[in-house]
Scaffold this active site. Structure first.
Site, PDB file in Angstrom:
ATOM      1  N   SER A 148       0.874  -1.183   0.000  1.00  0.00           N
ATOM      2  CA  SER A 148       0.000   0.000   0.000  1.00  0.00           C
ATOM      3  C   SER A 148       0.905   1.225   0.000  1.00  0.00           C
ATOM      4  CB  SER A 148      -0.863   0.030   1.265  1.00  0.00           C
ATOM      5  OG  SER A 148      -1.473   1.308   1.417  1.00  0.00           O
ATOM      6  N   TYR A 164      -1.013  -0.836  10.326  1.00  0.00           N
ATOM      7  CA  TYR A 164      -1.223  -1.032   8.887  1.00  0.00           C
ATOM      8  C   TYR A 164      -0.010  -0.527   8.108  1.00  0.00           C
ATOM      9  CZ  TYR A 164      -3.649  -0.972   4.379  1.00  0.00           C
ATOM     10  OH  TYR A 164      -4.014  -1.194   3.068  1.00  0.00           O
TER      11      TYR A 164
HETATM   12  P1  NAP Z   1     -11.509  -5.965   1.515  1.00  0.00           P
HETATM   13  O1  NAP Z   1     -12.601  -5.694   0.566  1.00  0.00           O
HETATM   14  O2  NAP Z   1     -11.771  -5.877   2.968  1.00  0.00           O
HETATM   15  O3  NAP Z   1     -10.928  -7.413   1.151  1.00  0.00           O
HETATM   16  C1  NAP Z   1     -10.070  -8.097   2.007  1.00  0.00           C
HETATM   17  C2  NAP Z   1     -10.040  -9.548   1.595  1.00  0.00           C
HETATM   18  O4  NAP Z   1      -9.131 -10.245   2.461  1.00  0.00           O
HETATM   19  C3  NAP Z   1     -11.382 -10.241   1.741  1.00  0.00           C
HETATM   20  O5  NAP Z   1     -11.506 -11.241   0.754  1.00  0.00           O
HETATM   21  C4  NAP Z   1     -11.292 -10.862   3.122  1.00  0.00           C
HETATM   22  O6  NAP Z   1     -12.208 -11.928   3.256  1.00  0.00           O
HETATM   23  C5  NAP Z   1      -9.831 -11.319   3.094  1.00  0.00           C
HETATM   24  N1  NAP Z   1      -9.225 -11.534   4.412  1.00  0.00           N
HETATM   25  C6  NAP Z   1      -9.139 -10.665   5.449  1.00  0.00           C
HETATM   26  N2  NAP Z   1      -8.506 -11.240   6.487  1.00  0.00           N
HETATM   27  C7  NAP Z   1      -8.180 -12.488   6.083  1.00  0.00           C
HETATM   28  C8  NAP Z   1      -7.504 -13.567   6.704  1.00  0.00           C
HETATM   29  N3  NAP Z   1      -7.051 -13.487   7.966  1.00  0.00           N
HETATM   30  N4  NAP Z   1      -7.351 -14.721   6.008  1.00  0.00           N
HETATM   31  C9  NAP Z   1      -7.829 -14.831   4.746  1.00  0.00           C
HETATM   32  N5  NAP Z   1      -8.454 -13.839   4.104  1.00  0.00           N
HETATM   33  C10 NAP Z   1      -8.640 -12.683   4.766  1.00  0.00           C
HETATM   34  O7  NAP Z   1     -10.269  -4.983   1.280  1.00  0.00           O
HETATM   35  P2  NAP Z   1      -9.445  -4.546  -0.037  1.00  0.00           P
HETATM   36  O8  NAP Z   1      -9.392  -3.066  -0.037  1.00  0.00           O
HETATM   37  O9  NAP Z   1      -9.899  -5.256  -1.245  1.00  0.00           O
HETATM   38  O10 NAP Z   1      -8.010  -5.047   0.400  1.00  0.00           O
HETATM   39  C11 NAP Z   1      -7.252  -6.016  -0.309  1.00  0.00           C
HETATM   40  C12 NAP Z   1      -5.772  -5.708  -0.112  1.00  0.00           C
HETATM   41  O11 NAP Z   1      -5.458  -4.473  -0.746  1.00  0.00           O
HETATM   42  C13 NAP Z   1      -5.362  -5.561   1.353  1.00  0.00           C
HETATM   43  O12 NAP Z   1      -4.100  -6.143   1.557  1.00  0.00           O
HETATM   44  C14 NAP Z   1      -5.275  -4.062   1.519  1.00  0.00           C
HETATM   45  O13 NAP Z   1      -4.402  -3.690   2.542  1.00  0.00           O
HETATM   46  C15 NAP Z   1      -4.753  -3.660   0.154  1.00  0.00           C
HETATM   47  N6  NAP Z   1      -4.952  -2.258  -0.176  1.00  0.00           N
HETATM   48  C16 NAP Z   1      -6.197  -1.772  -0.349  1.00  0.00           C
HETATM   49  C17 NAP Z   1      -6.335  -0.429  -0.675  1.00  0.00           C
HETATM   50  C18 NAP Z   1      -7.687   0.188  -0.950  1.00  0.00           C
HETATM   51  O14 NAP Z   1      -7.762   1.418  -1.096  1.00  0.00           O
HETATM   52  N7  NAP Z   1      -8.748  -0.596  -1.033  1.00  0.00           N
HETATM   53  C19 NAP Z   1      -5.213   0.404  -0.798  1.00  0.00           C
HETATM   54  C20 NAP Z   1      -3.968  -0.135  -0.584  1.00  0.00           C
HETATM   55  C21 NAP Z   1      -3.841  -1.477  -0.288  1.00  0.00           C
HETATM   56  P3  NAP Z   1     -12.757 -12.377   4.723  1.00  0.00           P
HETATM   57  O15 NAP Z   1     -13.084 -11.121   5.457  1.00  0.00           O
HETATM   58  O16 NAP Z   1     -13.906 -13.270   4.437  1.00  0.00           O
HETATM   59  O17 NAP Z   1     -11.602 -13.131   5.322  1.00  0.00           O
END
Ligand code: NAP
Length: 257
Positions: A148, A164
């Site tokens: 990120s 984070y």
């Molecule tokens: P999200 O919609 O909350 O998705 C997170 C995913 O991870 C879900 O499929 C969730 O499913 C799974 N997950 C969470 N904890 C887990 C665990 N302990 N074991 C297995 N699966 C797990 O969030 P997102 O924004 O798409 O995030 C995805 C990645 O992108 C993350 O690493 C986040 O830090 C990164 N990111 C996001 C952004 C942004 O702006 N969205 C920016 C920078 C980086 P369950 O809850 O069912 O486990």
């Protein structure tokens, strides 16, 4: 010389996407499937995973799903074993599962700090180790860690989520180290550092920060759906065969402004 379409094909490849049930993981999984890869998606909760797997199958993709907590070594090994049992190998690993905890550093409970570290950082290590052993046997693999911009810069407006930011900075160092460890064994390891994209995880922070994101980003908006999957396919495919240990920032230029 290969043609451009050959450089982006993933036919016959097998990919694990952690946290592939929704959000950015699902978008990147769709990209890998559209390029020809078979998928193993994992997440903790069935309520998102099962409909996602069913939806992708309806569209004709080869997809399996597994309930898994990436911070639990037994779960991780089970997913890798199931992937090999179903598809014969693991070629591509996207370490995307991630969580955050919205607390100022002075108020952060230790168990929440630990949870963010366990999922974001230790989970990526465990999956890389388990999948990496299969990749090392075959001397071929691609690992993509989802970091990120929070691991690269901070803002006085916040959000000040120290755990984070620490895990995402850690993933960038982990990416470099894994890349040099395995570069001569056929495995490339890179990271993607997204800026802000709408998701269950990010929507709260976007609601607080959208005005500042627009004011301080050269491309003055949050990321759109579809702006990450091409980067994931690029890093998984032969198009990036001479790239390893890098972090590709996809943030509308926010970190260079
Ligand atoms: P999200 O919609 O909350 O998705 C997170 C995913 O991870 C879900 O499929 C969730 O499913 C799974 N997950 C969470 N904890 C887990 C665990 N302990 N074991 C297995 N699966 C797990 O969030 P997102 O924004 O798409 O995030 C995805 C990645 O992108 C993350 O690493 C986040 O830090 C990164 N990111 C996001 C952004 C942004 O702006 N969205 C920016 C920078 C980086 P369950 O809850 O069912 O486990």
């Amino acid at each position: 010389m290969p043609t451009l379409s050959e450089l982006y094909k993933l036919d016959g490849r097998v990919a694990i996407v952690t946290g592939g049930s929704r959000g950015l993981g699902l978008e990147m999984a769709e990209g890998l499937a559209e390029a020809g890869a078979s998928l193993m998606l994992c997440a903790r909760r069935d309520e998102w995973l099962t409909p996602t797997v069913a939806g992708m199958r309806r569209r004709g993709y080869t997809v399996e799903g597994a309930i898994c907590d990436v911070s639990r070594p037994v779960d991780v090994q089970t997913v890798v074993d199931r992937t090999i049992a179903s598809f014969g190998k693991v070629d591509i690993l996207v370490n995307n599962a991630g969580v955050t905890w919205a607390a100022e550093p002075e108020d952060m409970p230790l168990e929440k700090w630990q949870k963010v570290v366990d999922v974001n950082l230790t989970g990526a290590f465990l999956f890389s180790q388990a999948a990496g052993r299969d990749m090392l046997r075959r001397q071929w693999g691609r690992i993509i860690n989802i970091a990120s911009i929070a691991g690269m810069h901070s803002s006085v407006q916040g959000p000040h989520y120290a755990a984070y930011a620490a895990t995402k900075a850690g993933l960038i160092g982990f990416t470099r180290e894994l890349a040099v460890s395995w570069a001569r064994k056929g495995i490339r390891v890179n990271a993607i550092a997204p800026g802000y994209f709408h998701s269950r995880l990010a929507d709260g922070a976007i609601a607080l920060n959208e005005a500042s994101i627009k004011a301080s980003s050269p491309i003055p908006r949050v990321g759109d759906a579809g702006e990450l999957k091409g980067v994931a396919v690029f890093l998984a495919a032969d198009a990036s065969n001479y790239i390893t240990g890098q972090t590709i920032v996809v943030d509308g230029g926010r970190t260079i402004a």
